[in-house]
Motif scaffolding. Structure first.
Motif, PDB file in Angstrom:
ATOM      1  N   TRP A  40       0.845  -1.189   0.000  1.00  0.00           N
ATOM      2  CA  TRP A  40       0.000   0.000   0.000  1.00  0.00           C
ATOM      3  C   TRP A  40       0.880   1.237   0.000  1.00  0.00           C
ATOM      4  O   TRP A  40       2.044   1.180   0.362  1.00  0.00           O
ATOM      5  N   ASN A  41       0.286   2.342  -0.437  1.00  0.00           N
ATOM      6  CA  ASN A  41       0.985   3.623  -0.369  1.00  0.00           C
ATOM      7  C   ASN A  41      -0.053   4.735  -0.431  1.00  0.00           C
ATOM      8  O   ASN A  41      -1.170   4.530  -0.894  1.00  0.00           O
ATOM      9  N   TYR A  42       0.346   5.880   0.092  1.00  0.00           N
ATOM     10  CA  TYR A  42      -0.518   7.050  -0.010  1.00  0.00           C
ATOM     11  C   TYR A  42       0.321   8.313   0.068  1.00  0.00           C
ATOM     12  O   TYR A  42       1.469   8.294   0.499  1.00  0.00           O
ATOM     13  N   GLU A  43      -0.288   9.403  -0.371  1.00  0.00           N
ATOM     14  CA  GLU A  43       0.326  10.729  -0.302  1.00  0.00           C
ATOM     15  C   GLU A  43      -0.783  11.727   0.001  1.00  0.00           C
ATOM     16  O   GLU A  43      -1.887  11.616  -0.520  1.00  0.00           O
ATOM     17  N   THR A  44      -0.464  12.691   0.854  1.00  0.00           N
ATOM     18  CA  THR A  44      -1.460  13.702   1.197  1.00  0.00           C
ATOM     19  C   THR A  44      -1.020  15.071   0.693  1.00  0.00           C
ATOM     20  O   THR A  44       0.151  15.294   0.379  1.00  0.00           O
ATOM     21  N   SER A  45      -1.966  15.980   0.673  1.00  0.00           N
ATOM     22  CA  SER A  45      -1.701  17.322   0.147  1.00  0.00           C
ATOM     23  C   SER A  45      -0.733  18.122   1.018  1.00  0.00           C
ATOM     24  O   SER A  45      -0.162  19.103   0.554  1.00  0.00           O
ATOM     25  N   ASN A  46      -0.522  17.720   2.247  1.00  0.00           N
ATOM     26  CA  ASN A  46       0.426  18.428   3.113  1.00  0.00           C
ATOM     27  C   ASN A  46       1.810  17.776   3.121  1.00  0.00           C
ATOM     28  O   ASN A  46       2.630  18.064   3.980  1.00  0.00           O
ATOM     29  N   GLY A  47       2.075  16.889   2.153  1.00  0.00           N
ATOM     30  CA  GLY A  47       3.417  16.348   1.970  1.00  0.00           C
ATOM     31  C   GLY A  47       3.715  15.048   2.700  1.00  0.00           C
ATOM     32  O   GLY A  47       4.850  14.569   2.664  1.00  0.00           O
ATOM     33  N   ILE A  48       2.748  14.443   3.333  1.00  0.00           N
ATOM     34  CA  ILE A  48       2.981  13.155   3.987  1.00  0.00           C
ATOM     35  C   ILE A  48       2.941  12.063   2.920  1.00  0.00           C
ATOM     36  O   ILE A  48       2.041  12.029   2.084  1.00  0.00           O
ATOM     37  N   ARG A  49       3.946  11.196   2.971  1.00  0.00           N
ATOM     38  CA  ARG A  49       3.995  10.045   2.058  1.00  0.00           C
ATOM     39  C   ARG A  49       4.310   8.805   2.883  1.00  0.00           C
ATOM     40  O   ARG A  49       5.139   8.860   3.786  1.00  0.00           O
TER      41      ARG A  49
END
Length: 136
Positions: A40-49
């Motif tokens: 799994w992977n994700y990225e958020t608009s505030n730069g968390i990966r």
């Protein structure tokens, strides 16, 4: 009306204290296979990966990155397996050298092992002394 103003003010204060509250997920993917392996992977608009892959219940390895509140970029990598969770990152505390009195006490115990303690393990003590000496 007064209650509405108070509740609105409290909500505004809470939002101001947590600027990440409005972050959005901009990418997300996951896959679970019949053999138990996954990723799994994700990225958020505030730069968390973050990302991880592994075999369910057996092992996992992954990484995460974000920016700390003081602006410091954080990079974390980890492995989780039969040896436990093993994180690595420059932001994590490191074990420092053992104080001299601790080594002196362990050396004394090695020279004068307890005679009536069935749980005493001289090999474990010697291994710990060697480990602590390597940190000096």
């Amino acid at each position: 009306m007064f209650k509405l103003i108070i509740v609105s003010a409290l909500a505004a204060v809470a939002l101001a204290q947590n600027p990440d509250a409005e972050a959005q997920i901009i990418a997300s993917d996951s896959e679970v296979n019949p053999d138990g392996s996954y990723r799994w992977n994700y990225e958020t608009s505030n730069g968390i990966r973050a990302q991880e892959e592994g075999v369910g219940g057996q092992s996992a390895q992954g990484s995460a990155s974000w920016t700390d509140r003081d602006g410091t970029p954080i990079q974390l990598t980890y492995v989780a397996d039969v040896n436990g969770f093993q994180p690595q990152g420059a932001h994590l505390p490191r074990e420092g050298p053992a104080p001299a009195h601790v080594l002196k006490t362990l050396e004394f115990i090695r020279a004068n092992p307890p005679k009536d303690d069935p749980n005493f393990n001289i090999q474990a003590l010697e291994a710990e002394i060697a480990r602590l000496q390597s940190l000096q």
